[in-house]
Design a protein around this motif. Sequence first.
Motif, PDB file in Angstrom:
ATOM      1  N   THR A 199      -2.864   3.294   0.011  1.00 38.12           N
ATOM      2  CA  THR A 199      -4.303   2.426   0.307  1.00 38.12           C
ATOM      3  C   THR A 199      -4.011   1.313  -0.377  1.00 38.12           C
ATOM      4  N   LEU A 246      -7.240  -8.681   4.679  1.00 39.21           N
ATOM      5  CA  LEU A 246      -7.467  -7.299   4.222  1.00 39.21           C
ATOM      6  C   LEU A 246      -8.373  -6.866   5.993  1.00 39.21           C
ATOM      7  N   SER A 252       0.423  -1.128  -0.151  1.00 38.51           N
ATOM      8  CA  SER A 252       0.151   0.079  -0.299  1.00 38.51           C
ATOM      9  C   SER A 252       0.806   1.417   0.142  1.00 38.51           C
ATOM     10  N   HIS A 268      -6.275   1.751   5.898  1.00 37.94           N
ATOM     11  CA  HIS A 268      -6.259   0.852   6.635  1.00 37.94           C
ATOM     12  C   HIS A 268      -5.848   2.118   7.846  1.00 37.94           C
ATOM     13  N   TRP A 284      -9.410  -3.698   6.783  1.00 38.21           N
ATOM     14  CA  TRP A 284      -8.823  -2.801   5.962  1.00 38.21           C
ATOM     15  C   TRP A 284     -10.909  -2.018   5.925  1.00 38.21           C
TER      16      TRP A 284
END
Length: 217
Positions: A73, A103, A65, A120, A106
């Motif tokens: 992101t 995930l 990310s 996150h 997230w």
Amino acid sequence: MTQVAQVKLVEASDLPEYPISAESRLDSHYFMPFNHDRYDRSDFRRKAYRDPEVGFFGMELFFKSHGEAPLGTLPSDDDSLAFLLGLPLDRWISLKERAFNPLYNWHPVRCDNGAIRLAHPVVQEVMEAALRGHLEHKASNEDKAVYARRKRLIEVLRDIGCSEDLCSDELAVAWVDDWLLKHHPGQRRMPQFQASIGRALKEAVSEGIVGRPRRAP
């Protein structure tokens, strides 16, 4: 199909806005701060012991990310997430369908470029701190560059015979420096530079910058 599209549209409008712009860059961001005490106490670490495969790919998403846009992101579609991890789509989906999955924590957000992506809270916090540090470092370097450039300008002003009163006038020197940045592009080489300084000083006098009454220190 129409009903599904409308539901997605409503959901998107209610999403939190991600605070980091998609235009923000950290080209030299080759490492990330890692709070190991916080990680040791995290639910993610505890759950990852029960499913190390999910834990590994979850950590991979944290790292990946940092190179995405906006920073910190992830894409929200399965194809892109599978590609990001280098996994076949069916294997990614099998991981995602587990009760504890990569995930974990997230959540979808709306970005300033209109994209719906995943964020996150801890990764976002790390990225915001990295951006602040980057901007502060950039500002510090810019301040140093301005100081060095104006110091050289003062030396040139002395060399061409300007008074010590002018050379010690920080406001006048800054004004002349700004004028030269706008009207003398390129390198500051003589005799062209001296001619530009002459024009700058002439305009500074007409603007009341040079020759104005100065307060006693």
